[in-house]
Motif scaffolding. Structure first.
Motif, short mmCIF file in Angstrom:
data_model
loop_
_atom_site.label_atom_id
_atom_site.label_comp_id
_atom_site.label_asym_id
_atom_site.label_seq_id
_atom_site.Cartn_x
_atom_site.Cartn_y
_atom_site.Cartn_z
N THR A 156 0.82 -1.21 0.00
CA THR A 156 0.00 0.00 0.00
C THR A 156 0.85 1.26 0.00
O THR A 156 0.47 2.26 -0.62
N ARG A 159 1.90 1.78 -3.48
CA ARG A 159 0.71 2.13 -4.29
C ARG A 159 0.39 3.61 -4.16
O ARG A 159 0.10 4.28 -5.15
N TYR A 160 0.41 4.14 -2.94
CA TYR A 160 0.07 5.54 -2.73
C TYR A 160 1.16 6.47 -3.25
O TYR A 160 0.87 7.54 -3.78
N ARG A 163 1.30 6.24 -7.58
CA ARG A 163 -0.06 6.01 -8.04
C ARG A 163 -0.10 5.68 -9.53
O ARG A 163 -0.96 4.93 -10.00
N ASP A 166 0.22 2.07 -9.72
CA ASP A 166 -1.01 1.50 -9.16
C ASP A 166 -2.13 1.51 -10.19
O ASP A 166 -2.85 0.52 -10.36
N VAL A 173 -8.51 0.13 -9.09
CA VAL A 173 -8.06 1.46 -8.66
C VAL A 173 -8.42 2.49 -9.72
O VAL A 173 -8.94 3.57 -9.41
N THR A 176 -12.03 3.27 -9.49
CA THR A 176 -12.36 4.14 -8.37
C THR A 176 -12.20 5.60 -8.75
O THR A 176 -13.06 6.43 -8.44
N SER A 481 -14.54 2.07 -0.67
CA SER A 481 -13.11 2.20 -0.40
C SER A 481 -12.87 2.32 1.10
O SER A 481 -13.49 3.14 1.76
N ARG A 485 -7.13 7.53 1.63
CA ARG A 485 -6.01 7.50 0.70
C ARG A 485 -6.35 6.72 -0.57
O ARG A 485 -5.72 6.92 -1.60
N ASP A 486 -7.34 5.83 -0.48
CA ASP A 486 -7.74 5.05 -1.64
C ASP A 486 -8.54 5.88 -2.65
O ASP A 486 -8.74 5.44 -3.78
#
Length: 498
Positions: A156, A159-160, A163, A166, A173, A176, A481, A485-486
């Motif tokens: 994670t 991922r953040y 991005r 990701d 993702v 989203t 979510s 952060r997601d």
């Protein structure tokens, strides 16, 4: 030979792979085939559109572009998978169709390279809708290695921070953030059609008011003046109501110097709107209609799944006062508590922590946070807050210890905050003065007196309803979510060199 992204096991293996990719680029450049000199490519259609429109497109020429995520070389013919905005599609690439030299180049392309493919639509013997390539062009060379396809990108933190990777590796993702864009567009369309006017107000302010939060501070060199990043949109939007713009809204970033958790990021997206000649009941009606509209438009349903809960937006939202909610879930009736001393005694008996400066209304709110919030799963308006925690809200005419304010809750989270706006400049000055005392007593989130705003109220503001929506939490609910952060493309992260 099937080629997928193989995860390098060691730093030495990674360095070797990166070296090979750079050498491939150098060879292409030496041969006059530098992909980075290409400035445009005419894409005629996306992958999912081809699949959706196959019956009318079969046998017809299309031009697609995207990132190669898979390649299988079988002598004189190969298959690859191209991923674009809307999904992915297979392409059949044969030497006799694209030419010997072009096919030789294609076999050297790497997973992650961005290709443009022109060809006709067909279906393979196994029934997979594909593009039979007639031309293949390398549009961008990937010099970095993507995560291994089967395991994806699961860390994670990475991922953040990355991005862009990701979004490449995790289709959910990307979906989203497509939905996030649709949520904001849906809100705008709804409000525009309802006669609201979208405006923009300052982010750099001399007085960061309109909410209970600590601001970020900065310095403007040209004026040699300290400024703050805004914590709210409220006070400037109300100035516009004074100016005669009867229905205004703004969707923008605000900044609060607070901690990080699953529901909080120091910069987040807030939507505030103000409507003249209505009150907080009008804001409840608007909220209910807006949430249903957005859910139906973005998800296709007024029934949402969030974690283990089913959230039903189709039924009328519950409306209950803070007093009644606290009595319901804690058993304490604050109507029977008549002083701050009695409130503190009740807090002691129920193990509710408070500060010495807190008054009865503050302690009522602490009881609400302790005993009530976790139960508010279905949409509910918590109405009529104590005046101590509502410095910008109109008092209830029949009970001036409380104000015409509500907070909107789903899943135990505050999703929106709304008022019958205070438009009495004398009362507002007194509220600001009380907030100044709060600040002096140690409350760093207290408001400060805003003289220009008081001047605007003195000119005259009509009865007004106002509301602030947390867009990020709304997107969390709409996309199931688990963390804020997601739903933020680039959430605030601690620097790696700290």
């Amino acid at each position: 030979m099937a080629e997928q992204q193989n995860k390098p096991q060691t730093q030495e293996e990674l360095s070797s792979l990166l070296k090979v990719r750079r050498e491939k680029l150098e060879n292409l450049q030496n041969e006059g085939k530098d992909p980075f000199v290409i400035t445009k490519y005419n894409v005629s259609i996306h992958s999912q559109d081809i699949k959706d429109q196959f019956d009318s497109l079969e046998g017809k020429e299309v031009t697609i572009a995207g990132r190669m995520m898979f390649k299988r070389v079988m002598g004189k013919a190969s298959f690859c998978n191209i991923q674009d905005l809307k999904g992915n599609i297979q392409s059949y690439v044969a030497r006799d169709d694209i030419g010997e030299e072009s096919y030789k180049d294609f076999k050297k392309y790497d997973i992650g390279d961005i290709l443009g493919i022109k060809g006709f639509v067909f279906k393979t013997k196994t029934g997979e809708i594909s593009v039979h390539a007639k031309e293949v062009l390398l549009l961008s060379k990937s010099l970095q290695v993507l995560p291994e396809k089967h395991h994806g990108l699961t860390d994670t933190d990475i991922r953040y921070r990355q991005r862009y990777v990701d979004l490449i590796m995790n289709a959910d993702v990307k979906e989203t953030f497509i939905k996030r864009s649709k949520v904001i567009s849906s809100i705008r369309r709804y409000l525009d059609e309802d006669g609201f006017m979208e405006v923009e107000t300052p982010m750099l302010v001399s007085n960061a008011g309109g909410a209970a939060a600590r601001p970020f501070n900065t310095h403007f060199n040209a004026l040699d003046e300290d400024l703050h990043l805004r914590i709210s949109l409220e006070l400037y939007l109300k100035r516009l109501i004074v100016g005669g713009l009867e229905k205004v809204y703004e969707i923008g970033r605000v900044f609060r110097n607070e901690g990080l958790d699953t529901r909080h990021n120091p910069e987040f997206t807030l939507m505030e709107l103000y409507q003249a000649y209505t009150d907080y009941h009008g804001m409840m009606d608007l909220t209910e209609k807006l949430y249903r509209h957005v859910a139906k438009e973005v998800t296709g349903s007024e029934i949402l799944t969030y974690g283990e809960h089913t959230i039903d937006l189709s039924k009328p939202f519950e409306r209950i006062t803070m007093l009644d909610a606290v009595k319901k879930y804690s058993g304490v009736d604050f109507n029977e508590i008549h002083s701050t001393e009695e409130a503190k005694k009740a807090a002691d008996e129920h193990h509710v922590e408070y500060e010495e400066r807190h008054a009865k209304g503050d302690i009522l709110n602490l009881f609400f946070e302790e005993f009530v919030e976790e139960h508010l799963i279905q949409p509910v308006f918590i109405m009529d807050h104590p005046v101590e925690i509502s410095p910008l809200t109109k008092r209830k005419p029949d009970n001036p210890d409380y104000v015409e304010r509500f907070e909107f809750f789903i899943n135990g989270w505050e999703m929106a905050n709304a008022y019958s706006e205070l438009n009495d400049p004398v009362d507002q000055r007194a509220r600001f003065e009380a907030q100044e005392k709060e600040f002096a007593a140690g409350n760093e989130e207290a408001n400060h007196t805003d003289e220009d705003f008081l001047n605007a109220l003195s000119i005259g503001m009509p009865p007004t309803g106002g509301i602030g929506f947390g867009i990020d939490r709304m997107v969390m609910i709409m996309t199931n979510s688990p963390a804020i952060r997601d739903v933020l493309l680039f959430p605030t992260m601690k620097s790696l060199d700290k």
